[in-house]
Design a protein around this motif. Structure first.
Motif, PDB file in Angstrom:
ATOM      1  N   SER A   1      -7.552   9.626 -37.512  1.00  0.00           N
ATOM      2  CA  SER A   1      -7.697  10.048 -35.856  1.00  0.00           C
ATOM      3  C   SER A   1      -9.845  10.592 -35.915  1.00  0.00           C
ATOM      4  CB  SER A   1      -6.680  11.153 -35.854  1.00  0.00           C
ATOM      5  OG  SER A   1      -6.658  12.046 -37.146  1.00  0.00           O
ATOM      6  N   THR A   2      -9.857  11.273 -36.811  1.00  0.00           N
ATOM      7  CA  THR A   2     -11.051  10.984 -36.552  1.00  0.00           C
ATOM      8  C   THR A   2     -12.256  10.327 -37.392  1.00  0.00           C
ATOM      9  OG1 THR A   2     -11.567  13.033 -38.247  1.00  0.00           O
ATOM     10  CG2 THR A   2     -10.692  13.836 -35.827  1.00  0.00           C
ATOM     11  N   GLY A   3     -12.193   9.868 -38.178  1.00  0.00           N
ATOM     12  CA  GLY A   3     -12.859   8.542 -38.870  1.00  0.00           C
ATOM     13  C   GLY A   3     -12.377   7.308 -39.648  1.00  0.00           C
ATOM     14  N   THR A   4     -12.922   7.528 -41.377  1.00  0.00           N
ATOM     15  CA  THR A   4     -11.863   6.939 -41.985  1.00  0.00           C
ATOM     16  C   THR A   4     -10.782   7.457 -42.598  1.00  0.00           C
ATOM     17  OG1 THR A   4     -14.412   5.596 -42.551  1.00  0.00           O
ATOM     18  CG2 THR A   4     -12.659   5.863 -43.853  1.00  0.00           C
ATOM     19  N   ALA A   5      -9.421   6.252 -42.945  1.00  0.00           N
ATOM     20  CA  ALA A   5      -8.875   7.094 -43.880  1.00  0.00           C
ATOM     21  C   ALA A   5      -8.950   7.814 -45.247  1.00  0.00           C
ATOM     22  CB  ALA A   5      -8.012   6.300 -43.436  1.00  0.00           C
ATOM     23  N   LYS A   6      -8.484   9.217 -45.453  1.00  0.00           N
ATOM     24  CA  LYS A   6      -8.868   8.947 -46.867  1.00  0.00           C
ATOM     25  C   LYS A   6      -7.370   9.100 -47.733  1.00  0.00           C
ATOM     26  CE  LYS A   6     -10.475  13.160 -45.806  1.00  0.00           C
ATOM     27  NZ  LYS A   6     -10.752  12.973 -43.996  1.00  0.00           N
ATOM     28  N   ALA A   7      -7.347   8.576 -49.003  1.00  0.00           N
ATOM     29  CA  ALA A   7      -6.243   8.649 -49.940  1.00  0.00           C
ATOM     30  C   ALA A   7      -6.093  10.321 -50.380  1.00  0.00           C
ATOM     31  CB  ALA A   7      -6.386   7.677 -51.227  1.00  0.00           C
ATOM     32  N   VAL A   8      -4.579  10.384 -50.188  1.00  0.00           N
ATOM     33  CA  VAL A   8      -4.506  11.790 -50.445  1.00  0.00           C
ATOM     34  C   VAL A   8      -3.220  11.775 -51.879  1.00  0.00           C
ATOM     35  CG1 VAL A   8      -3.236  14.143 -49.982  1.00  0.00           C
ATOM     36  CG2 VAL A   8      -5.026  12.551 -48.230  1.00  0.00           C
TER      37      VAL A   8
ATOM     38  N   VAL B   1      -3.277   5.586 -16.510  1.00  0.00           N
ATOM     39  CA  VAL B   1      -3.118   4.272 -17.448  1.00  0.00           C
ATOM     40  C   VAL B   1      -1.472   4.262 -17.572  1.00  0.00           C
ATOM     41  CG1 VAL B   1      -4.925   5.290 -18.743  1.00  0.00           C
ATOM     42  CG2 VAL B   1      -3.655   5.738 -19.311  1.00  0.00           C
ATOM     43  N   THR B   2      -1.356   3.459 -18.052  1.00  0.00           N
ATOM     44  CA  THR B   2       0.050   2.405 -18.565  1.00  0.00           C
ATOM     45  C   THR B   2       0.296   3.539 -19.724  1.00  0.00           C
ATOM     46  OG1 THR B   2      -0.519   0.541 -17.951  1.00  0.00           O
ATOM     47  CG2 THR B   2       1.902   0.251 -18.938  1.00  0.00           C
ATOM     48  N   GLU B   3       0.105   3.479 -20.545  1.00  0.00           N
ATOM     49  CA  GLU B   3      -0.166   3.832 -22.251  1.00  0.00           C
ATOM     50  C   GLU B   3      -1.422   5.255 -22.333  1.00  0.00           C
ATOM     51  OE1 GLU B   3       2.532   4.985 -23.901  1.00  0.00           O
ATOM     52  OE2 GLU B   3       3.993   3.189 -22.329  1.00  0.00           O
ATOM     53  N   ILE B   4      -1.034   5.989 -22.678  1.00  0.00           N
ATOM     54  CA  ILE B   4      -2.325   7.063 -22.914  1.00  0.00           C
ATOM     55  C   ILE B   4      -2.628   5.796 -24.884  1.00  0.00           C
ATOM     56  CG2 ILE B   4      -2.538   9.421 -24.584  1.00  0.00           C
ATOM     57  CD1 ILE B   4      -2.883   9.540 -21.003  1.00  0.00           C
ATOM     58  N   PRO B   5      -3.896   6.331 -25.131  1.00  0.00           N
ATOM     59  CA  PRO B   5      -4.611   5.569 -26.712  1.00  0.00           C
ATOM     60  C   PRO B   5      -3.821   6.907 -27.582  1.00  0.00           C
ATOM     61  CG  PRO B   5      -6.345   5.300 -25.287  1.00  0.00           C
ATOM     62  CD  PRO B   5      -5.300   6.404 -24.331  1.00  0.00           C
ATOM     63  N   ASN B   6      -2.576   6.055 -28.808  1.00  0.00           N
ATOM     64  CA  ASN B   6      -2.275   6.941 -29.803  1.00  0.00           C
ATOM     65  C   ASN B   6      -2.654   6.293 -30.624  1.00  0.00           C
ATOM     66  OD1 ASN B   6      -1.223   9.581 -28.736  1.00  0.00           O
ATOM     67  ND2 ASN B   6       0.077   8.157 -27.446  1.00  0.00           N
ATOM     68  N   ARG B   7      -2.101   6.531 -31.757  1.00  0.00           N
ATOM     69  CA  ARG B   7      -2.176   5.846 -33.053  1.00  0.00           C
ATOM     70  C   ARG B   7      -0.481   5.746 -33.672  1.00  0.00           C
ATOM     71  NH1 ARG B   7      -6.954   5.015 -36.289  1.00  0.00           N
ATOM     72  NH2 ARG B   7      -8.743   6.591 -34.907  1.00  0.00           N
ATOM     73  N   SER B   8      -0.145   5.143 -34.897  1.00  0.00           N
ATOM     74  CA  SER B   8       0.921   4.895 -35.517  1.00  0.00           C
ATOM     75  C   SER B   8       2.087   6.662 -35.102  1.00  0.00           C
ATOM     76  CB  SER B   8       1.316   4.004 -36.250  1.00  0.00           C
ATOM     77  OG  SER B   8       0.790   4.854 -37.299  1.00  0.00           O
ATOM     78  N   ILE B   9       1.256   7.352 -35.601  1.00  0.00           N
ATOM     79  CA  ILE B   9       2.072   8.572 -35.885  1.00  0.00           C
ATOM     80  C   ILE B   9       1.925   9.252 -34.879  1.00  0.00           C
ATOM     81  CG2 ILE B   9       0.103  10.151 -36.752  1.00  0.00           C
ATOM     82  CD1 ILE B   9       3.499   9.724 -37.817  1.00  0.00           C
ATOM     83  N   GLY B  10       1.428   8.847 -33.243  1.00  0.00           N
ATOM     84  CA  GLY B  10       1.837   9.375 -32.285  1.00  0.00           C
ATOM     85  C   GLY B  10       0.700  10.760 -31.841  1.00  0.00           C
ATOM     86  N   LYS B  11      -0.657  10.996 -32.782  1.00  0.00           N
ATOM     87  CA  LYS B  11      -1.814  11.607 -32.884  1.00  0.00           C
ATOM     88  C   LYS B  11      -2.421  10.325 -31.716  1.00  0.00           C
ATOM     89  CE  LYS B  11      -2.004  13.542 -36.921  1.00  0.00           C
ATOM     90  NZ  LYS B  11      -3.016  14.029 -37.703  1.00  0.00           N
ATOM     91  N   PRO B  12      -3.259  11.433 -31.136  1.00  0.00           N
ATOM     92  CA  PRO B  12      -3.998  10.928 -29.843  1.00  0.00           C
ATOM     93  C   PRO B  12      -5.617   9.891 -30.481  1.00  0.00           C
ATOM     94  CG  PRO B  12      -4.267  13.237 -29.873  1.00  0.00           C
ATOM     95  CD  PRO B  12      -3.426  13.158 -30.434  1.00  0.00           C
ATOM     96  N   ASP B  13      -5.796   8.971 -29.512  1.00  0.00           N
ATOM     97  CA  ASP B  13      -6.610   8.090 -30.822  1.00  0.00           C
ATOM     98  C   ASP B  13      -7.612   8.357 -29.768  1.00  0.00           C
ATOM     99  OD1 ASP B  13      -8.346   6.243 -31.852  1.00  0.00           O
ATOM    100  OD2 ASP B  13      -7.096   4.684 -31.711  1.00  0.00           O
ATOM    101  N   ARG B  14      -8.937   9.227 -29.957  1.00  0.00           N
ATOM    102  CA  ARG B  14      -9.704  10.107 -29.312  1.00  0.00           C
ATOM    103  C   ARG B  14     -10.788   8.781 -29.177  1.00  0.00           C
ATOM    104  NH1 ARG B  14      -8.579  14.589 -26.631  1.00  0.00           N
ATOM    105  NH2 ARG B  14      -6.875  15.597 -27.834  1.00  0.00           N
ATOM    106  N   GLN B  15     -10.653   7.759 -30.224  1.00  0.00           N
ATOM    107  CA  GLN B  15     -12.058   6.643 -29.751  1.00  0.00           C
ATOM    108  C   GLN B  15     -11.593   5.990 -29.581  1.00  0.00           C
ATOM    109  OE1 GLN B  15     -13.500   5.745 -34.477  1.00  0.00           O
ATOM    110  NE2 GLN B  15     -14.483   7.386 -34.781  1.00  0.00           N
ATOM    111  N   ALA B  16      -9.779   5.645 -29.181  1.00  0.00           N
ATOM    112  CA  ALA B  16      -9.821   4.339 -28.527  1.00  0.00           C
ATOM    113  C   ALA B  16      -9.639   4.720 -26.985  1.00  0.00           C
ATOM    114  CB  ALA B  16      -8.347   3.503 -28.988  1.00  0.00           C
ATOM    115  N   ALA B  17      -9.457   6.137 -27.072  1.00  0.00           N
ATOM    116  CA  ALA B  17      -9.427   6.644 -25.724  1.00  0.00           C
ATOM    117  C   ALA B  17     -11.276   6.603 -24.853  1.00  0.00           C
ATOM    118  CB  ALA B  17      -9.097   8.139 -25.371  1.00  0.00           C
ATOM    119  N   ALA B  18     -12.309   6.921 -26.083  1.00  0.00           N
ATOM    120  CA  ALA B  18     -13.735   7.041 -24.833  1.00  0.00           C
ATOM    121  C   ALA B  18     -14.296   5.730 -24.887  1.00  0.00           C
ATOM    122  CB  ALA B  18     -14.557   7.377 -26.072  1.00  0.00           C
ATOM    123  N   ARG B  19     -12.985   4.180 -25.537  1.00  0.00           N
ATOM    124  CA  ARG B  19     -13.627   3.537 -25.319  1.00  0.00           C
ATOM    125  C   ARG B  19     -13.101   2.882 -23.925  1.00  0.00           C
ATOM    126  NH1 ARG B  19     -13.750   2.360 -31.425  1.00  0.00           N
ATOM    127  NH2 ARG B  19     -11.341   1.802 -30.990  1.00  0.00           N
TER     128      ARG B  19
END
Length: 414
Positions: free
Chosen positions: A57-64, A375-393
């Protein structure tokens, strides 16, 4: 790697917990879960039970990498925090820790979860699946795990709301939760448990602000949250093209000499008599006109009032501006049941912002959004977290459409 179909996930979970394989969850919900032989682990000690990717949600996904101990400690702590082992409903993608934990808790408790058969979450499908769960559960407790967007949809549907009220507990997490949403849920008799956690803590490890037994919370000098305990991941890892999995150093995840693991989050928080309040992310802060603005604080502060004026959801973002540097923008979803007078009085984005900003919302003295776009939908990632980068775009595109000509924002690589 051998692809493991989702239908065989319960037995694959058994193998991973027993140390006979490593489960690797895919980056996307459409891809397959894979199993890797423990011999593919290149680190010291026992191989992890699970590898999954953060939401990014804030950059590149990391493997955990999570151990069997971390996973089962979390699952058993959930049982103790609720009403004991029970029957579960699954509506979250299992490539994220929240969805996977539903599968794990169900496996440890016995019956498989009732899994959503719908590719897109709807209130109707939720109500149908809940009835299936109640029909088989008998006297056992029933649980589900949701994100705020799903709860919004449930509360807009009477049949789904009635079904939701029958669950012994609804775990709610994944993104910021507005007080207005919680008030609506409480008024309809829903038993909401607010969760806080992440991939690196094997899922939620703080329920209603109180940490699990064995989980320690510390607030740093910069007001960010540190979490420590057995639920914390072993390490971040990299996966080679040949399928080898090895740990990588990352200052965000540290291990003390005694083996205690700590995740240093970017979340801002405060502790009041041992109860945690999450205040947003430090890396989400918007500097507008030289003032630091927390979008999370604005969203949670404005929505309780805006909700009474036809706004169902709000996400605060920004567009570049010569005067302010970053001009505050709100993306809002209009309540489908809002009166026509609300929709008809929206006006221009600046007029809409002035009208909403002038309400008695208790945020006076704070910088407020200067533009508000429905907007019709608030930009979200698949788990429901807000996608702030997509929102800014999206905000830039909408501003350009309204003749507010601004350049596209540039985001640093993270």
């Amino acid at each position: 790697m051998n692809t493991q179909p989702v239908a065989d996930l319960p037995s694959a979970i058994d193998r991973a917990l027993d140390g006979r394989s490593i489960l690797v969850l895919p980056r996307t919900r459409e891809a397959a879960i894979t199993e890797v032989a423990p011999s593919q682990w290149t680190g010291d000690g026992r191989a992890p039970a699970l590898v999954l990717f953060t939401s990014g949600s804030t950059g590149t996904a990391k493997a955990v990498a999570l151990s069997a101990e971390a996973l089962t400690t979390s699952a058993r702590a959930t049982e103790r925090s609720l009403s004991g082992p029970g029957d579960w409903h699954l509506s979250l993608p299992i490539n994220h820790i929240a969805g996977f934990q539903v599968e794990l808790r169900a496996r440890l408790a016995g019956p498989e979860p009732i899994r959503s058969a719908s590719a897109t979450f709807t209130a109707g499908s939720f109500a149908d699946e809940a009835q299936q769960l109640f029909a088989r559960s008998g006297e056992r407790p029933t649980y589900t795990s949701l994100v705020p967007t799903q709860l919004h949809r449930i509360l807009a549907d009477d049949r789904a709301t009635v079904a939701a009220a029958k669950f012994d507990a609804i775990l709610l997490g994944g993104s910021a939760i507005s007080p207005a949403l919680l008030e609506r849920a409480d008024a309809r008799g829903l038993h909401i448990v607010r969760t806080y956690g992440m991939s690196e803590t094997a899922g939620g490890c703080v329920y209603n602000g109180v940490p699990f037994d064995g989980v320690e919370i510390a607030i740093t000098e910069s007001s960010t949250i540190d979490l420590r305990g057995r639920v914390v991941a072993d390490s971040y890892v990299e996966i080679t093209a040949e399928g080898r999995i090895g740990p990588i150093d990352n200052p965000g995840l540290t291990i003390n000499d005694d083996g205690t693991r700590t995740i240093h989050t970017s979340d801002l928080g405060r502790l009041d008599e041992g109860v945690l309040t999450v205040l947003g992310r430090s890396d989400d802060i918007i500097v507008s006109g030289g003032t630091n603005v927390s979008p999370h604080a604005l969203e949670t502060g404005l929505l309780p009032t805006w909700q009474h004026h036809g706004i169902a959801e709000v996400l605060v973002t920004w567009v570049p501006d010569e005067e302010w540097g970053k001009l505050l923008v709100a993306l809002v979803r209009i309540d489908a049941q809002a009166p026509d007078t609300v929709v008809g009085s929206i006006g221009s984005p600046r007029e809409f912002a002035r009208r909403l900003g002038g309400l008695d919302h208790g945020m006076h003295g704070h910088l407020l959004p200067r533009l508000v776009f429905p907007v019709t939908e608030i930009p979200n990632r698949s788990i429901g977290k807000p996608d702030r980068q997509a929102a800014a775009r999206l905000a830039v595109e909408l501003a350009e459409t309204e003749n507010h000509r601004v350049p596209s924002p540039e985001y640093p690589n993270k």
